[in-house]
Design a protein around this motif. Structure first.
Motif, PDB file in Angstrom:
ATOM      1  N   GLY A 132      65.715   8.190  53.825  1.00 41.42           N
ATOM      2  CA  GLY A 132      65.685   7.593  52.480  1.00 41.42           C
ATOM      3  C   GLY A 132      67.244   7.238  51.768  1.00 41.42           C
ATOM      4  N   LEU A 133      67.393   6.844  50.877  1.00 38.90           N
ATOM      5  CA  LEU A 133      68.626   6.654  50.218  1.00 38.90           C
ATOM      6  C   LEU A 133      69.412   7.554  49.538  1.00 38.90           C
ATOM      7  CD1 LEU A 133      70.650   4.375  49.407  1.00 38.90           C
ATOM      8  CD2 LEU A 133      69.374   3.647  47.624  1.00 38.90           C
ATOM      9  N   VAL A 134      70.493   8.061  50.064  1.00 44.31           N
ATOM     10  CA  VAL A 134      71.161   9.200  49.320  1.00 44.31           C
ATOM     11  C   VAL A 134      72.656   8.807  49.043  1.00 44.31           C
ATOM     12  CG1 VAL A 134      71.770  10.316  51.634  1.00 44.31           C
ATOM     13  CG2 VAL A 134      71.727  11.660  49.417  1.00 44.31           C
ATOM     14  N   GLN A 135      73.238   9.309  48.017  1.00 44.31           N
ATOM     15  CA  GLN A 135      74.699   8.989  47.646  1.00 44.31           C
ATOM     16  C   GLN A 135      75.457   9.994  48.858  1.00 44.31           C
ATOM     17  OE1 GLN A 135      75.189  10.119  43.650  1.00 44.31           O
ATOM     18  NE2 GLN A 135      74.548   7.963  42.935  1.00 44.31           N
ATOM     19  N   PRO A 136      76.669   9.425  48.866  1.00 48.34           N
ATOM     20  CA  PRO A 136      77.747  10.311  49.696  1.00 48.34           C
ATOM     21  C   PRO A 136      77.741  11.737  49.087  1.00 48.34           C
ATOM     22  CG  PRO A 136      78.548   8.056  49.314  1.00 48.34           C
ATOM     23  CD  PRO A 136      77.384   8.104  48.484  1.00 48.34           C
ATOM     24  N   GLY A 137      77.951  12.493  50.270  1.00 56.56           N
ATOM     25  CA  GLY A 137      77.630  13.931  49.757  1.00 56.56           C
ATOM     26  C   GLY A 137      76.571  14.651  49.527  1.00 56.56           C
ATOM     27  N   GLY A 138      75.418  13.967  49.658  1.00 54.68           N
ATOM     28  CA  GLY A 138      74.086  14.484  49.483  1.00 54.68           C
ATOM     29  C   GLY A 138      73.363  14.974  50.800  1.00 54.68           C
ATOM     30  N   SER A 139      72.445  15.383  50.575  1.00 51.62           N
ATOM     31  CA  SER A 139      71.621  15.988  51.643  1.00 51.62           C
ATOM     32  C   SER A 139      70.138  15.262  51.964  1.00 51.62           C
ATOM     33  CB  SER A 139      71.320  17.394  51.307  1.00 51.62           C
ATOM     34  OG  SER A 139      72.694  18.244  51.245  1.00 51.62           O
ATOM     35  N   LEU A 140      69.651  15.395  53.174  1.00 51.17           N
ATOM     36  CA  LEU A 140      68.336  15.019  53.734  1.00 51.17           C
ATOM     37  C   LEU A 140      67.770  15.938  54.768  1.00 51.17           C
ATOM     38  CD1 LEU A 140      68.465  11.297  53.742  1.00 51.17           C
ATOM     39  CD2 LEU A 140      67.035  12.543  52.262  1.00 51.17           C
ATOM     40  N   ARG A 141      66.567  16.161  54.815  1.00 56.22           N
ATOM     41  CA  ARG A 141      65.801  16.884  55.619  1.00 56.22           C
ATOM     42  C   ARG A 141      64.957  16.072  56.586  1.00 56.22           C
ATOM     43  NH1 ARG A 141      61.620  21.812  55.860  1.00 56.22           N
ATOM     44  NH2 ARG A 141      62.592  23.139  57.658  1.00 56.22           N
ATOM     45  N   LEU A 142      65.299  15.624  57.830  1.00 51.50           N
ATOM     46  CA  LEU A 142      64.213  14.884  58.528  1.00 51.50           C
ATOM     47  C   LEU A 142      63.149  15.690  59.336  1.00 51.50           C
ATOM     48  CD1 LEU A 142      66.753  12.299  60.215  1.00 51.50           C
ATOM     49  CD2 LEU A 142      65.712  12.483  57.872  1.00 51.50           C
ATOM     50  N   SER A 143      62.059  15.380  59.428  1.00 56.26           N
ATOM     51  CA  SER A 143      61.156  16.183  60.209  1.00 56.26           C
ATOM     52  C   SER A 143      60.624  15.213  61.467  1.00 56.26           C
ATOM     53  CB  SER A 143      59.745  16.509  59.340  1.00 56.26           C
ATOM     54  OG  SER A 143      60.334  17.354  58.350  1.00 56.26           O
TER      55      SER A 143
END
Length: 111
Positions: free
Chosen positions: A10-21
């Motif tokens: 997805g789209l996330v701001q710098p410093g953010g987090s994502l979890r891929l599966s």
């Protein structure tokens, strides 16, 4: 034949987090997350053995965590402190990689 289906980008701001599966069908041993940024070659980001030993490319050490749930045949990539240079299509595959790839999942880090 092992099948691979990535999700969670997805789209996330710098410093953010994502979890891929990554849903994996078929038996695997080593697994890895790879990425291909705009205008760049695909690179190996992180690997994990069936027993849980992990390795990371220097650029993501301390920020990304690869894990796997062998009971669910699922591979994960937790990405924290994301940077614009992490923008890429992320793929999962065995490690070493099979000669085919899933559709990948787009990660865009931008303000």
């Amino acid at each position: 034949q092992v099948q691979l289906v990535e999700s969670g980008g997805g789209l996330v701001q710098p410093g953010g987090s994502l979890r891929l599966s990554c849903a994996v069908s078929g038996s695997t041993f080593g697994m890895g997350w790879y990425r291909q940024g705009p205008g760049k070659q695909r690179e190996l980001v992180a690997t994990i053995t069936r027993g849980g030993t992990t390795n990371y490319v220097d650029s993501v050490k301390g920020r990304f965590t690869i894990s796997r749930d062998n009971t669910k045949n699922t591979l994960y990539l937790q990405m924290n402190s994301l940077k614009p240079e992490d923008t890429a299509v992320y793929y999962c595959n065995t490690w070493p990689a099979l000669p085919y790839w899933g559709q990948g999942t787009q990660v865009t880090v931008s303000s």
